[in-house]
Design an enzyme around this catalytic site. Structure first.
Site, short mmCIF file in Angstrom:
data_model
loop_
_atom_site.label_atom_id
_atom_site.label_comp_id
_atom_site.label_asym_id
_atom_site.label_seq_id
_atom_site.Cartn_x
_atom_site.Cartn_y
_atom_site.Cartn_z
N GLN A 100 -3.00 3.00 3.22
CA GLN A 100 -1.74 3.10 3.97
C GLN A 100 -1.97 4.03 5.15
OE1 GLN A 100 1.09 1.60 3.90
NE2 GLN A 100 2.84 2.93 3.87
N ASN A 111 0.86 -1.18 0.00
CA ASN A 111 0.00 0.00 0.00
C ASN A 111 0.90 1.24 0.00
OD1 ASN A 111 -1.98 -1.87 0.38
ND2 ASN A 111 -2.53 -1.23 2.43
N HIS A 115 5.53 -1.75 4.26
CA HIS A 115 5.17 -3.11 4.66
C HIS A 115 4.42 -3.76 3.50
CE1 HIS A 115 1.67 -0.71 5.91
NE2 HIS A 115 0.95 -1.80 5.78
#
Length: 115
Positions: free
Chosen positions: A94, A87, A100
């Site tokens: 996000q 994201n 991540h």
């Protein structure tokens, strides 16, 4: 100085989480609110990058390590078949501005994740 991300706090042991794999530069945790039968997060151990675009430009070797770790945890936890999602930005979901990757697997269908 900004507060450490939730991921850094997990790595420090301040927030309980199941760490399923770890390397020198990254770690993978089981998501507490899974979006799929298998939903793991793969996170670098640095807060230097706000999203995958910055990471790809600044440290392509670390990005490759994240993808390799995603493949490894997917092989162990999702039978090797997985969807890898990064994201980037608030309109992409996000909410923690830290790189991540979501490893989604375990019997996914197009309808299981809305697309």
């Amino acid at each position: 100085m900004s507060e450490p991300s939730v991921f850094t706090r997990i790595l420090r042991g301040e927030i309980p989480s199941e760490i399923v794999a770890e390397t020198d530069n990254a770690f993978a945790i089981r998501d507490i609110a899974p979006q799929a039968p298998v939903h793991l997060l793969v996170i670098p151990k640095t807060e230097d990058y706000r999203d995958v675009v910055e990471l790809a430009a600044g440290d392509p070797a670390l990005l490759a390590e994240l993808v390799g770790l995603a493949n490894s945890v997917a092989a162990e936890h999702a039978g090797g078949d997985f969807r890898l999602v990064f994201n980037t930005g608030p309109d992409a979901g996000q909410t923690v501005f830290h790189v991540h990757a979501h490893v989604l697997g375990g019997g996914l269908t197009e309808g299981s994740l809305g697309g």
